[in-house]
Design a protein around this motif. Structure first.
Motif, short mmCIF file in Angstrom:
data_model
loop_
_atom_site.label_atom_id
_atom_site.label_comp_id
_atom_site.label_asym_id
_atom_site.label_seq_id
_atom_site.Cartn_x
_atom_site.Cartn_y
_atom_site.Cartn_z
N LYS A 170 0.83 -1.21 0.00
CA LYS A 170 0.00 0.00 0.00
C LYS A 170 0.86 1.26 0.00
N THR A 171 1.79 1.31 0.93
CA THR A 171 2.64 2.51 1.03
C THR A 171 3.50 2.66 -0.22
N HIS A 172 3.96 1.54 -0.73
CA HIS A 172 4.77 1.57 -1.95
C HIS A 172 3.99 2.23 -3.10
N LEU A 226 -2.99 9.97 1.98
CA LEU A 226 -3.08 9.68 3.41
C LEU A 226 -3.00 8.18 3.63
N ASP A 227 -1.97 7.79 4.36
CA ASP A 227 -1.65 6.38 4.53
C ASP A 227 -2.28 5.83 5.82
N ASP A 228 -2.77 4.62 5.75
CA ASP A 228 -3.28 3.92 6.94
C ASP A 228 -4.43 4.65 7.62
N ILE A 229 -5.44 4.92 6.82
CA ILE A 229 -6.60 5.68 7.29
C ILE A 229 -7.39 4.91 8.34
N VAL A 325 5.05 -9.15 2.09
CA VAL A 325 6.27 -8.91 1.30
C VAL A 325 7.38 -8.33 2.16
N ARG A 326 6.98 -7.54 3.17
CA ARG A 326 7.98 -6.96 4.06
C ARG A 326 8.74 -8.06 4.78
N VAL A 327 8.03 -9.10 5.19
CA VAL A 327 8.67 -10.21 5.90
C VAL A 327 9.58 -10.98 4.93
MG MG Z 1 2.12 1.01 4.84
#
Ligand code: MG
Ligand code: ADP
Length: 471
Positions: A170-172, A226-229, A325-327
């Protein structure tokens, strides 16, 4: 004065409809005057329909005088075009000043306000671009929507709402849109910020009398990312302010992109009017990557480190149930580090040695279950452990019991003990009740399944601010 009078044979005017009309009228007004004039004279107004009259609420008389003098015709035309017929305009003076209510102390308490964050709007991370985002069936729709929006910000899909579990990009994607817009339109002002930062910034502004600066910062932009609403959950004061931010941007055709780990309707305690707005544009989701996409992502990430991974190694990693994916990236970093330190090639053997113990360690604990469930339902772990019997507590408690039973090796008595010294029969009952409910309630079953996924993957939706502990 009653908020809504009887309408004379015309369809009833919902606030939503009025908002939409006002947004249309605003766009027409905007096209007919300088941006500065619009911002000064029309942005601060509120609009509603009442008894076949358009009511414009103005901050003071000066506004109505000025508008009548200079923008009367344009306003009449915009109204006619938006409504499909002519309509009289009445100016109404706003009652009192539109001053801000003081922030909810609970909200203040929930946040760590010290030390003051100097610049809550983070610059865009340059490393997240479309180019290094791997597209697969799991994310192609969101990817395409993001590309469309970054080519024509504010025109299509406004707002764009991206939802997906932790670590799915999402952030990407959000950052990639920002980077792309700035490259195409260097003069644009694009603000990226996390919902946490937005909340903090607002509370600081209210405390230190900086509300106007705050509003300028978030409303006078070409795009707001806006991230992580989902962290708006339970924050009434922030929701109130964000509602106005949203309207201001939306009305002037500025792009809004939101990410969340939940669908709008699943964000606990989200005001209905915000939920509706989040659904106005396009909602797309990110699904866990399939094996092939995982392989492609791993290869791309390894290449970024200058490492060429063999197919065998990629497949081994991709076959792990992990879909965050982060993991996966974490595994990769560790593998590459060990290979560098020891000066050896990245072989399947090495990978097994390095990652094997990490995979085995991945066990869900009772605290993880209670923490994740509490957070998702917008309550505290202490509520789960308490003996409160209201439904907003008993239901998440039973969800947590059910997941504890399913995902950990704890026995019924052990679960009872961890859940605030409850009798094992309470746990048995809770689990049974959930099993029944999940058969009937498709939506809730989906929610519980997604929690199960998050827990299995060891992911927390995002880093909580400060402690998310018992109380
Ligand atoms: Mg994020
Ligand atoms: P989220 O915000 O959904 O929790 P992030 O956007 O922070 O997830 O992604 C976590 C990590 O995974 C980042 O380093 C990101 O670059 C990477 N990632 C996720 N999906 C992809 C993808 N499809 N292609 C390349 N990298 C990805």
């Amino acid at each position: 004065m009653p908020p809504e009078n009887q309408s004379n044979g015309q369809p009833s005017q919902t606030p939503e409809r009025a908002d939409r009309l006002w947004s249309e009228i605003s766009q027409r007004l905007r096209a007919g005057m300088s941006a500065h004039d619009f911002e000064t004279w029309f942005r601060p107004l509120a609009f509603r329909l009442e008894d076949n009259q358009a009511i414009l609420v103005v901050p003071n008389h000066f506004y109505s005088e000025w508008i009548k003098e200079r923008h009367q015709d344009l306003l009449a035309r915009a109204l006619t075009e938006a409504l499909g017929r002519g309509m009289g305009v009445t100016f109404e003076l706003a009652s009192g000043s539109a001053s801000l209510a003081s922030p909810d102390p609970a909200e203040l308490g929930a946040l760590d306000l010290n030390p003051v964050e100097a610049e809550p709007v983070s610059p865009l991370a340059p490393r997240y671009t479309f180019k290094n985002f791997v597209v697969g069936p799991c994310n192609e729709l969101s990817h395409a929507a993001c590309q469309a929006v970054s080519d024509h910000p504010g025109r299509q899909y406004n707002p764009l709402f991206i939802f997906g579990a932790a670590g799915l990009g999402k952030t990407h994607l959000l950052t990639a849109v920002g980077n792309h817009i700035l490259k195409r339109f260097p003069a644009y002002k694009v603000v990226y910020c996390s919902t946490e930062a937005f909340t903090n910034d607002l509370l600081q502004a209210v405390r230190f009398d900086g509300v106007n600066a705050f509003r300028d910062k978030y409303r006078l932009v070409d795009g707001l990312l806006l991230d992580d609403i989902q962290f708006l959950a339970g924050r009434e004061r922030t929701q109130e302010e964000f509602f106005h931010t949203f309207n201001a941007l939306y009305e002037s055709g500025k792009q809004i992109i939101l990410t969340s780990d939940k669908m709008p309707r699943d964000i606990p305690g989200l005001e209905k009017r915000l939920q509706t707005r989040f659904e106005w544009g396009l909602i797309t989701d990110l699904q866990p990557p399939d094996e092939e996409t995982k392989v492609a992502i791993l290869q791309a990430k390894a290449a970024e480190h200058g490492v060429d991974l063999s197919h065998q190694v990629c497949f081994f990693l991709a076959q792990q149930p992990e879909s965050n994916v982060r993991v996966l990236e974490g595994y990769l970093t560790r593998i590459i580090a060990v290979s560098n330190f020891q000066g050896v090639e990245v072989t399947l053997d090495l990978v097994r040695r390095v990652v094997g113990p990490m995979l085995a360690e991945r066990q869900v604990g009772l605290d993880d279950v209670m923490g994740t469930v509490a957070r998702n339902y917008g309550i505290k772990v202490a509520d789960i452990k308490s003996s409160r019997k209201t439904r907003e507590v008993t239901h998440p408690r039973q969800v947590a019991m059910y997941l504890a039973r399913k995902l950990t090796r704890a026995s019924f008595p052990e679960i009872g003990k961890a859940f605030g010294n409850k009798d094992h029969s309470t746990v048995v009952k809770g689990v049974k009740k959930m099993e029944g409910l999940l058969q009937e309630d498709v939506e809730e079953a989906e929610r519980v399944r997604s929690l199960e996924r998050i827990l299995r993957e060891g992911g927390v939706a995002a880093e909580p601010r400060g402690s998310n502990g018992g109380d």
